[in-house]
Scaffold this motif. Sequence first.
Motif, PDB file in Angstrom:
ATOM      1  N   ASP A   2      75.044 -21.499  22.126  1.00  0.00           N
ATOM      2  CA  ASP A   2      74.946 -22.575  23.117  1.00  0.00           C
ATOM      3  C   ASP A   2      75.905 -23.712  22.764  1.00  0.00           C
ATOM      4  O   ASP A   2      76.635 -24.218  23.626  1.00  0.00           O
ATOM      5  N   GLU A  14      71.328 -18.017  18.741  1.00  0.00           N
ATOM      6  CA  GLU A  14      71.266 -18.513  20.119  1.00  0.00           C
ATOM      7  C   GLU A  14      71.722 -19.961  20.222  1.00  0.00           C
ATOM      8  O   GLU A  14      72.536 -20.326  21.080  1.00  0.00           O
ATOM      9  N   ALA A  15      71.196 -20.819  19.363  1.00  0.00           N
ATOM     10  CA  ALA A  15      71.562 -22.233  19.418  1.00  0.00           C
ATOM     11  C   ALA A  15      73.035 -22.427  19.086  1.00  0.00           C
ATOM     12  O   ALA A  15      73.709 -23.295  19.670  1.00  0.00           O
TER      13      ALA A  15
END
Length: 342
Positions: free
Chosen positions: A291, A287-288
């Motif tokens: 992003d 996820e990071a």
Amino acid sequence: MTEQTSDLRVAVVGVGAMGADHVRRLADRVVGARPVLVADASAQTAERVAAAHPGVRVAPDALAALDDDDVDAVVIASTGPTHAELLLACLERGLPVLCEKPMTTDVASALEVVRAEAAVSATTGKRLVQVGFMRRYDAGYVALRQLVETDELGAPLLLHCAHRNASVPPYSTSETVVLDSLVHEVDGARFLLGEEVTAITVRTPRRRRSAPEGLADPVFALLETQSGALVDVEVSAATGLGYEVRTELVAERGTALVGTESGPLVARADTAVRGRRVPAGFLERFEAAYDAEVQAWADAARRGTAAGPSSYDGYAATAVTTAGVEALRTGRRVEVVLEPRP
């Protein structure tokens, strides 16, 4: 395209799990960009995703999305075989584009994209294509790359890689595992070691009894690199356990492992601690990284260009995985020969 002072208006083509996640990301977390249009082979899927985000419209098809006056840039998250046509269309229209892996599914179309972008760059001085190899934005992989660049552990000797999925879509085959999953390890090896893969061998051990019919699971690959470093990769398609990705560097003066909950686990004489949990899926695990990847792309696209993994990186990875499919079929070691970077 000149640098924008307003939000980058993005069309997302293909809004299955990955594309829908990018729509959410652009709507909620990316600064300086917002989704305005979605397109999908399933009109129902496109309508559902658009309805969840005020101000997002549905285009009748992908090319219509690219031609919409409200669109400044494009994210391609449709199926791999659609990518080449869409990438070429984005280049023709001068649209910065983030294309999910694989960039294309064959070497000829990948080269066509590389050459088309080179022609645009020769005129504008700018790149337009970024390929979605998000591991380059993962904190653990960045730290591992820095260990190699700074020579802290000495020359790399081996990479041990594991890429384990809980399950795969029903249409998956042994070949798509190589093309769609192993491609991450191929680009990861190129990124971490800073060199090209020159040969690949793919073998299949005893088959997992729970694997879908007709699917080789797991798959084992051995990559050879320019310097003589070796990369072994286990890709498991259907463990039923969760999503697990890890990479261990074996170098002259130590080892370093990423894929743990605490970042790189570096082992020297004063060896460290262990401990990790297995994420449920790839969207959670990275996820990071997603992003950071999309933010970097949006920042560059507002300047009318692209950053990050290039179309040549996409081509090089496709060349290796295409050779990997041949190696899977024949059981032989297959050499990889790349066209020079434009």
